[in-house]
Motif scaffolding. Structure first.
Motif, PDB file in Angstrom:
ATOM      1  N   ARG A 140     -25.153   3.704  18.278  1.00 47.31           N
ATOM      2  CA  ARG A 140     -23.697   3.764  18.201  1.00 47.31           C
ATOM      3  C   ARG A 140     -23.244   5.209  18.088  1.00 47.31           C
ATOM      4  NH1 ARG A 140     -24.624  -1.146  15.581  1.00 47.31           N
ATOM      5  NH2 ARG A 140     -23.347  -2.849  16.398  1.00 47.31           N
ATOM      6  N   GLU A 185     -13.749  -1.755  21.717  1.00 47.45           N
ATOM      7  CA  GLU A 185     -13.435  -0.476  21.079  1.00 47.45           C
ATOM      8  C   GLU A 185     -14.693   0.265  20.635  1.00 47.45           C
ATOM      9  OE1 GLU A 185     -10.719  -1.197  17.912  1.00 47.45           O
ATOM     10  OE2 GLU A 185      -9.169  -2.073  19.203  1.00 47.45           O
ATOM     11  N   GLU A 186     -15.817  -0.119  21.171  1.00 49.47           N
ATOM     12  CA  GLU A 186     -17.096   0.445  20.726  1.00 49.47           C
ATOM     13  C   GLU A 186     -17.571   1.553  21.655  1.00 49.47           C
ATOM     14  OE1 GLU A 186     -21.308  -1.386  19.054  1.00 49.47           O
ATOM     15  OE2 GLU A 186     -20.328  -2.364  20.756  1.00 49.47           O
ATOM     16  N   LEU A 187     -18.239   2.537  21.057  1.00 43.09           N
ATOM     17  CA  LEU A 187     -18.875   3.616  21.812  1.00 43.09           C
ATOM     18  C   LEU A 187     -20.379   3.538  21.586  1.00 43.09           C
ATOM     19  CD1 LEU A 187     -16.551   6.668  21.004  1.00 43.09           C
ATOM     20  CD2 LEU A 187     -16.744   5.508  23.198  1.00 43.09           C
ATOM     21  N   ALA A 249     -18.628   3.371  26.956  1.00 45.77           N
ATOM     22  CA  ALA A 249     -17.463   3.068  26.131  1.00 45.77           C
ATOM     23  C   ALA A 249     -16.833   1.746  26.537  1.00 45.77           C
ATOM     24  CB  ALA A 249     -16.431   4.191  26.252  1.00 45.77           C
ATOM     25  N   ALA A 253     -11.935   1.809  23.849  1.00 42.21           N
ATOM     26  CA  ALA A 253     -12.552   2.740  22.896  1.00 42.21           C
ATOM     27  C   ALA A 253     -11.934   4.130  23.027  1.00 42.21           C
ATOM     28  CB  ALA A 253     -14.053   2.821  23.143  1.00 42.21           C
TER      29      ALA A 253
END
Length: 265
Positions: A140, A185-187, A249, A253
């Motif tokens: 992450r 919304e995650e990277l 992404a 994100a």
């Protein structure tokens, strides 16, 4: 101390300095240049990846994943697929650098990313066959801090065979890896690695192994050995390798930010 004694001490110091200068001139006559040591490098099969060009996550290419449509898109693809000049890094003679250039040709298709790595045989042995190792790591990415965090998920290493790579020859090899599916919304930070082979097969069928002791690169500290052979785990861990890193992404994100720097007041 008597003044004459000081005078004789001064004369003695001058004579000692003069003798030292004469000794230096005898060892290195005027006009004779000091012989410079050649550049040190590992004489083996050397890979190169575009990860050398961008070391921090915020400098890496960004791939946007749309979970609704299950599609991936590389942002600014033309910029990341520019031709890279390798200068003297992989020249046969560092004193006479070759104009070596290659293009990563990053492409995304069916949930996989593929790109070219550069490989050159500097092992002074013709390579009839060898297996490069392709590895992947996913972790992450903290968008605020601009750095990876948490556990690293390592994928299984796969073999990428090469053949008929003569001594001094170079080529581009195609490496492929599965792309992760981040949340909206995650990277995620994806690193694709390519390691040199531990063994290569010469055209006469002889197996030639990588041995750190025979390399011209400088190694700090003692090299652990098992009897007359180098520790195999230590040896394999120091194989030449290259990498390429990507930020994957989610559609919503934030963009990864540069890492915070602390300045002294």
């Amino acid at each position: 101390m008597h003044s004459k004694t000081w005078i004789w001490l001064g004369i003695g110091a001058v004579l000692i300095l003069a003798a030292a200068n004469l000794a230096i001139l005898a060892a290195f006559p005027p006009g004779q240049q000091h012989v410079q040591e050649p550049l040190k490098r590992v004489n083996w099969i050397l890979p190169f990846g575009p990860g050398f060009e961008y070391r921090d996550p915020y400098e890496s290419p960004v791939i946007v994943y749309d979970g609704m449509n299950e599609t991936w898109r590389l942002q600014n693809a033309a910029a990341w697929n520019r031709t890279i000049a390798l200068d003297d890094r992989y020249s046969l003679d560092p004193a006479r650098p070759e104009d070596i250039r290659y293009t990563p040709d990053i492409a995304i298709e069916d949930g996989k990313i593929s790109l070219d790595f550069f490989v050159r045989n500097l092992a002074s042995e013709d390579c009839a066959r060898a297996d490069l190792a392709v590895t992947t790591e996913i972790t992450r990415l903290n968008a605020t801090m601009g750095s990876p965090e948490g556990d690293i998920l390592s994928g299984a290493a796969t073999a990428l065979p090469i053949g008929d790579l003569a001594a001094g020859e170079w080529r581009e090899v195609r490496v492929a890896a599965d792309l992760p599916r981040p949340g909206p919304e995650e990277l995620l930070y994806l690193t694709i690695g390519l390691a040199a082979p531990h063994n290569l097969m010469a055209p006469n069928g002889t197996s030639v192994a990588f041995d750190l002791r025979g390399m011209s690169s400088v190694v700090s500290g003692p090299i652990p050995t098992c009897g007359d052979t180098i520790d195999p785990d230590y040896n394999r861990a120091r194989l030449p390798r290259a990498s390429a890193a990507f930020v994957v992404a989610g559609r919503d994100a934030p963009e990864p930010a540069p890492p915070l720097t602390i300045r002294a007041e």
